[in-house]
Design a protein around this motif. Sequence first.
Motif, PDB file in Angstrom:
ATOM      1  N   PRO A 267       0.833  -1.313  -0.020  1.00 44.11           N
ATOM      2  CA  PRO A 267      -0.031  -0.126  -0.006  1.00 44.11           C
ATOM      3  C   PRO A 267       0.777   1.317   0.186  1.00 44.11           C
ATOM      4  CG  PRO A 267      -0.857  -1.542   1.526  1.00 44.11           C
ATOM      5  CD  PRO A 267       0.208  -2.141   1.018  1.00 44.11           C
ATOM      6  N   ASP A 268       1.897   1.421   0.809  1.00 43.32           N
ATOM      7  CA  ASP A 268       2.556   2.581   0.737  1.00 43.32           C
ATOM      8  C   ASP A 268       3.623   2.826  -0.529  1.00 43.32           C
ATOM      9  OD1 ASP A 268       4.702   0.642   0.905  1.00 43.32           O
ATOM     10  OD2 ASP A 268       5.584   1.146   2.655  1.00 43.32           O
ATOM     11  N   ALA A 269       3.391   1.919  -1.550  1.00 47.38           N
ATOM     12  CA  ALA A 269       4.098   2.366  -2.708  1.00 47.38           C
ATOM     13  C   ALA A 269       3.103   2.664  -3.994  1.00 47.38           C
ATOM     14  CB  ALA A 269       5.108   0.989  -3.173  1.00 47.38           C
ATOM     15  N   VAL A 270       1.764   2.341  -3.310  1.00 44.91           N
ATOM     16  CA  VAL A 270       0.734   2.528  -4.417  1.00 44.91           C
ATOM     17  C   VAL A 270       0.279   4.152  -4.455  1.00 44.91           C
ATOM     18  CG1 VAL A 270      -1.556   2.087  -5.230  1.00 44.91           C
ATOM     19  CG2 VAL A 270       0.142   0.371  -4.383  1.00 44.91           C
ATOM     20  N   ARG A 271      -0.016   4.668  -5.498  1.00 46.27           N
ATOM     21  CA  ARG A 271      -0.232   6.018  -5.694  1.00 46.27           C
ATOM     22  C   ARG A 271      -1.789   6.340  -5.093  1.00 46.27           C
ATOM     23  NH1 ARG A 271       1.526   8.229 -11.771  1.00 46.27           N
ATOM     24  NH2 ARG A 271       3.549   7.781 -11.503  1.00 46.27           N
ATOM     25  N   PRO A 272      -2.514   7.333  -4.698  1.00 46.16           N
ATOM     26  CA  PRO A 272      -3.911   7.507  -4.355  1.00 46.16           C
ATOM     27  C   PRO A 272      -4.581   7.147  -5.594  1.00 46.16           C
ATOM     28  CG  PRO A 272      -2.502   9.475  -3.612  1.00 46.16           C
ATOM     29  CD  PRO A 272      -1.527   8.465  -4.376  1.00 46.16           C
ATOM     30  N   PRO A 273      -5.935   6.612  -5.556  1.00 48.39           N
ATOM     31  CA  PRO A 273      -6.817   6.395  -6.605  1.00 48.39           C
ATOM     32  C   PRO A 273      -6.788   7.473  -7.469  1.00 48.39           C
ATOM     33  CG  PRO A 273      -8.123   6.581  -4.659  1.00 48.39           C
ATOM     34  CD  PRO A 273      -6.725   6.664  -4.003  1.00 48.39           C
TER      35      PRO A 273
END
Length: 439
Positions: A267-273
């Motif tokens: 999750p900490d490596a995924v951009r906001p939706p």
Amino acid sequence: MGTADSTGEAARLAELLSTLKERSGLSYGALGKRLHLSASTLHRYCNGDAVPADFAPLNRFARLCRATPEELVEVHRRWILADAAREHRGKGGGGADVVPAADSGTPADTPDAHKAPDAPDAPDAPDAPDVPNTPDAPDTPRPRRRLVLAATAGVVAVAAVGALLVGRLGGEGAGAGAGAGEAAGAARGPVASSPAAGSGSPSPSGSVSGEPSASPSDSGTPSASPGSSAEGKPVAPAPTGVPFHASVRAHAWENQCSQRYLVDREPDAVRPPPVEQDAPAWVAAMGAVSADEQVVEVTLQGKGSETVVLQALHVRVVRTGEPLAWTDYGTGVGCGGGVALRAFDVDLDRGTPAARAADGQRPFPYKISESDPEMFRVTAHTGGRDVSWYLEVEWSSGERQGVFRVDDRGRPFRTSASAGRPAYDYPPGASGWSEHQPG
């Protein structure tokens, strides 16, 4: 966003938008806040003073105003005609509007996007009268050598384009699949290409070969030569190529909260939706795959007055395997119910997936022309597989016929089941992802 007259196609689009807005009971400010647009921009859309260069804002506007499925289709149809009218005005001498990239992340299509350069005039150059360089140039004839060089350059350009198309058609038949090496797809979505090897579908070519001319008669009067009629008048060449324009939205959503994606990242490596119109770029950057369901919108519009019959819509599966063991990420939380559109439903878990008309949608065939486009919404879903797939449209126009491939900029669409995978959401106002709360 391009400017538009308050008459004609733009006015008809604005009339429908204004009706939806008034019926919703929401102010321009309230709508703009929900749509991430300024109130003045929405006001210009509804007054006919502007036409957005991309359909996504109007799609979200209509859904927010609780448009019916029929109204959504009509909004899309009127936008296509208004956008085409604006482009035509730009070519006619008015200020040409620059159309930004489409939702699929590719350059936007224009009515002449698929036409080849006007190279056919080049062979006649040696016999053509000398033409001044510009209207204001002196009456000095242009050297014949320059015309010959220009004709040669035109022929080389046409040959290069032909070689590129042959490579595109041959690469997939040889098993190139969806990988690198394929030519870029047509602007704003699909390209005409050969189906995957072994599919048994007809060739996409729709050209018609001309008959050889007759030999001279006994009376000594020569018969009509190729390219001319019996009276000696020139005959227009038989039309070739696909007789319609196509636009594809590979990541169409029911609403901001409806779509989920599988991403092989923490999750900490995924951009906001993203919002819907930014989904293609977000998917490419994150290496994401649609989770459980993927909605594809295909718009087809004729290039001229001739009628094109769309005979059938087929689903082709490139590969299928076990679901991806990735993490599930949602695009929004708390949107409430929306208008569910399933014009054509595809169950990717079936042995032979097919596009089945749903919710009262009329099945194929359909007819299209320049003034009568059609938009098809295809919802593909899987509950236990990872499937790469694309669509094919069988078409005919006069004596021509062919198959048109619909995919994601030259690559198959990809949809994978997410059952049992860790899931996360990004609540409004939050600064990071949090675990998904069912219900």
